[in-house]
Design a protein around this motif. Structure first.
Motif, PDB file in Angstrom:
ATOM      1  N   ASP A 115       0.819  -1.238  -0.089  1.00 30.96           N
ATOM      2  CA  ASP A 115      -0.089   0.070   0.090  1.00 30.96           C
ATOM      3  C   ASP A 115       0.974   1.395  -0.018  1.00 30.96           C
ATOM      4  N   ILE A 116       1.754   1.340  -0.892  1.00 28.94           N
ATOM      5  CA  ILE A 116       2.703   2.511  -1.112  1.00 28.94           C
ATOM      6  C   ILE A 116       2.153   3.391  -2.195  1.00 28.94           C
ATOM      7  N   HIS A 117       2.120   4.584  -1.957  1.00 26.08           N
ATOM      8  CA  HIS A 117       1.827   5.676  -2.962  1.00 26.08           C
ATOM      9  C   HIS A 117       3.080   6.189  -3.358  1.00 26.08           C
ATOM     10  N   CYS A 118       3.079   6.588  -4.534  1.00 28.66           N
ATOM     11  CA  CYS A 118       4.386   7.120  -5.127  1.00 28.66           C
ATOM     12  C   CYS A 118       3.874   8.219  -6.166  1.00 28.66           C
ATOM     13  N   THR A 119       4.837   9.117  -6.575  1.00 29.16           N
ATOM     14  CA  THR A 119       4.832   9.847  -7.641  1.00 29.16           C
ATOM     15  C   THR A 119       5.999   9.576  -8.646  1.00 29.16           C
ATOM     16  N   TRP A 120       5.376   9.241  -9.865  1.00 32.03           N
ATOM     17  CA  TRP A 120       6.412   8.834 -10.920  1.00 32.03           C
ATOM     18  C   TRP A 120       6.562  10.337 -11.948  1.00 32.03           C
ATOM     19  N   ALA A 121       7.642  10.841 -11.609  1.00 31.30           N
ATOM     20  CA  ALA A 121       7.940  11.958 -12.268  1.00 31.30           C
ATOM     21  C   ALA A 121       8.600  11.590 -13.796  1.00 31.30           C
ATOM     22  N   THR A 122       7.731  11.762 -14.620  1.00 28.94           N
ATOM     23  CA  THR A 122       8.092  11.086 -16.034  1.00 28.94           C
ATOM     24  C   THR A 122       8.408  12.100 -17.087  1.00 28.94           C
ATOM     25  N   VAL A 123       9.561  11.673 -17.831  1.00 37.52           N
ATOM     26  CA  VAL A 123       9.853  12.382 -18.959  1.00 37.52           C
ATOM     27  C   VAL A 123       8.786  12.411 -20.149  1.00 37.52           C
ATOM     28  N   GLY A 124       8.151  13.745 -20.490  1.00 38.53           N
ATOM     29  CA  GLY A 124       7.114  13.579 -21.183  1.00 38.53           C
ATOM     30  C   GLY A 124       7.470  12.889 -22.531  1.00 38.53           C
ATOM     31  N   MET A 125       8.684  12.839 -23.160  1.00 38.01           N
ATOM     32  CA  MET A 125       8.826  12.129 -24.414  1.00 38.01           C
ATOM     33  C   MET A 125       8.484  10.748 -24.375  1.00 38.01           C
ATOM     34  N   PHE A 141      10.508   5.382 -25.663  1.00 34.71           N
ATOM     35  CA  PHE A 141       8.869   5.398 -25.555  1.00 34.71           C
ATOM     36  C   PHE A 141       8.312   4.564 -24.850  1.00 34.71           C
ATOM     37  N   ALA A 142       7.491   4.740 -23.824  1.00 35.01           N
ATOM     38  CA  ALA A 142       6.723   3.793 -23.242  1.00 35.01           C
ATOM     39  C   ALA A 142       5.476   4.149 -22.678  1.00 35.01           C
ATOM     40  N   PRO A 143       4.392   4.562 -23.490  1.00 35.35           N
ATOM     41  CA  PRO A 143       3.232   4.711 -23.378  1.00 35.35           C
ATOM     42  C   PRO A 143       2.313   3.717 -22.741  1.00 35.35           C
ATOM     43  N   ASN A 144       2.519   2.521 -22.928  1.00 38.67           N
ATOM     44  CA  ASN A 144       1.714   1.320 -22.443  1.00 38.67           C
ATOM     45  C   ASN A 144       2.354   1.240 -20.521  1.00 38.67           C
ATOM     46  N   LEU A 145       3.473   1.671 -20.308  1.00 33.76           N
ATOM     47  CA  LEU A 145       3.868   1.537 -19.082  1.00 33.76           C
ATOM     48  C   LEU A 145       3.204   2.772 -18.406  1.00 33.76           C
ATOM     49  N   VAL A 146       3.367   4.041 -19.062  1.00 33.48           N
ATOM     50  CA  VAL A 146       2.732   5.130 -18.667  1.00 33.48           C
ATOM     51  C   VAL A 146       1.174   4.981 -18.190  1.00 33.48           C
ATOM     52  N   LYS A 147       0.578   4.099 -19.157  1.00 31.24           N
ATOM     53  CA  LYS A 147      -0.815   3.936 -18.796  1.00 31.24           C
ATOM     54  C   LYS A 147      -1.163   2.914 -17.548  1.00 31.24           C
ATOM     55  N   LEU A 148      -0.191   1.870 -17.375  1.00 34.04           N
ATOM     56  CA  LEU A 148       0.009   0.952 -16.362  1.00 34.04           C
ATOM     57  C   LEU A 148       0.040   1.854 -14.885  1.00 34.04           C
ATOM     58  N   ILE A 149       1.163   2.724 -14.977  1.00 34.03           N
ATOM     59  CA  ILE A 149       1.120   3.769 -13.730  1.00 34.03           C
ATOM     60  C   ILE A 149      -0.172   4.419 -13.358  1.00 34.03           C
ATOM     61  N   THR A 150      -0.873   4.971 -14.467  1.00 28.56           N
ATOM     62  CA  THR A 150      -2.065   5.785 -14.103  1.00 28.56           C
ATOM     63  C   THR A 150      -3.146   5.041 -13.715  1.00 28.56           C
ATOM     64  N   GLU A 151      -3.026   3.601 -14.121  1.00 29.74           N
ATOM     65  CA  GLU A 151      -4.411   2.732 -13.787  1.00 29.74           C
ATOM     66  C   GLU A 151      -4.049   2.122 -12.418  1.00 29.74           C
ATOM     67  N   SER A 152      -2.968   2.444 -11.692  1.00 24.25           N
ATOM     68  CA  SER A 152      -2.518   1.800 -10.297  1.00 24.25           C
ATOM     69  C   SER A 152      -2.874   2.701  -9.331  1.00 24.25           C
ATOM     70  N   LYS A 153      -3.385   2.015  -8.258  1.00 23.57           N
ATOM     71  CA  LYS A 153      -3.942   2.832  -7.167  1.00 23.57           C
ATOM     72  C   LYS A 153      -2.748   3.447  -6.202  1.00 23.57           C
TER      73      LYS A 153
END
Length: 324
Positions: free
Chosen positions: A49-59, A103-115
């Motif tokens: 139950d760890i909350h985290c900020t993924w500071a992501t390079v927009g590219m 590029f990693a839009p699939n991983l970005v999507k996975l992050i956004t969908e995670s609690k």
């Protein structure tokens, strides 16, 4: 007394974070391992139950080089050191083979969908805010492009980490206008100042600090900087250094983090741990085991002292609730 708080932020970059320092051909397997680590990190965070900020390079939001070429901002940084330009570099390496490094839009999507996981900004181009030649117009254009592509994922970017810790207070107004509400700042220690110059003695002291020193890395709510009515500055506490292969050093490192976390839990303070996912690219299993040991210790502190886990945006909310 307030609950102690563990804050975690990750600088998610892939090749964009180190392109000026490595040859991508030597790092293909390294970044493939990094990509595989992202779901494993998310699973660990879910387990504890760890909350985290993924500071992501927009590219990383782009699907491929065609999208990348279509999404070059209008105004680009004109670094005196041309080797720092992600645009110059990107144009020189375009191939199907390099897309998985950039590029990693699939991983970005996975992050956004995670609690509990917040998608934050690490600027669009891994923008260097203190390098000679860059300016405010290019920085503004950079942030706007990140926000534009994040919105395609249904996300509003609210937290930002300055690449290479080149914190620039002159750009806070631009951050605020771009919707940023929290930025990660550097520790107060002298060896975290002027990170763009980074002398050898600074590096030596930062390395030594990972293993020895005072319990001075956590901080209270009163030490969070209110830069404006909308933006808070949140100090990093500790860089989680990767597994070194040296048993004694690894033990000293994790025990130091345990002591600092426990102190924060007892004193009702914030403890902000950060690293890059690619730091785990070598020895991934050992790094994940070390991280899990830290998260197990966090769970003990949660049970004993009611320590909580917050991402950067949640910390901002928690801070203002306490202040009011």
């Amino acid at each position: 007394m307030n609950n102690g708080t563990l804050v975690i932020s990750l600088d998610f970059e892939l090749l964009w974070g180190v392109f000026d320092k490595v040859n991508w051909r030597d790092k293909t397997a390294y970044f493939e391992r990094t990509r595989k680590l992202i779901p494993e990190l998310l699973q660990l965070f879910h387990k504890y139950d760890i909350h985290c900020t993924w500071a992501t390079v927009g590219m990383l939001f782009n699907e491929n080089w065609d999208e990348w070429n279509a999404n070059i901002p209008e105004c680009l940084p004109d670094y005196e050191n041309k080797n720092l330009s992600a645009y110059k570099y990107g144009k020189s390496i375009q191939s199907k083979e390099t897309e998985k490094l950039c590029f990693a839009p699939n991983l970005v999507k996975l992050i956004t969908e995670s609690k509990g996981q917040e998608l934050g900004s690490h600027t669009y181009s891994h923008y260097y805010c203190l390098e000679p030649g860059q300016d405010s117009l290019a920085f503004k254009s950079d942030l706007e492009k990140s926000s534009e592509l994040a919105s395609n994922h249904g996300v509003e970017l609210k937290s930002l980490v300055f690449p290479r810790n080149q914190y620039n207070s002159d750009y806070l107004e631009i951050c605020g206008k771009a919707g940023i509400e929290a930025v990660r700042t550097n520790p107060n220690n002298w060896y975290w100042k002027n990170t763009q110059k980074d002398s050898l003695i600074q590096k030596i002291f930062r390395t030594g600090d990972a293993y020895f020193g005072l319990l001075d890395k956590s901080y209270s709510s009163s030490q969070i900087q209110n830069f404006t009515k909308n933006i808070t500055g949140q100090k990093a506490s500790r860089l989680l250094r990767p597994y070194s292969g040296r048993k004694i050093l690894n033990s000293l490192k994790t025990k130091r983090i345990y002591r600092e976390m426990e102190y924060a839990a007892k004193m009702g303070q914030y403890y902000h741990l950060w690293w890059h996912p690619h730091n785990f690219g070598n020895n991934p299993n050992e790094n994940l085991r070390e991280l899990e040991s830290i998260l197990i210790f966090y769970r003990k502190l949660k049970n004993k002292y009611a320590m909580q886990s917050l991402n950067m945006n949640e910390l901002k909310t928690d801070h203002f609730e306490i202040k009011s």
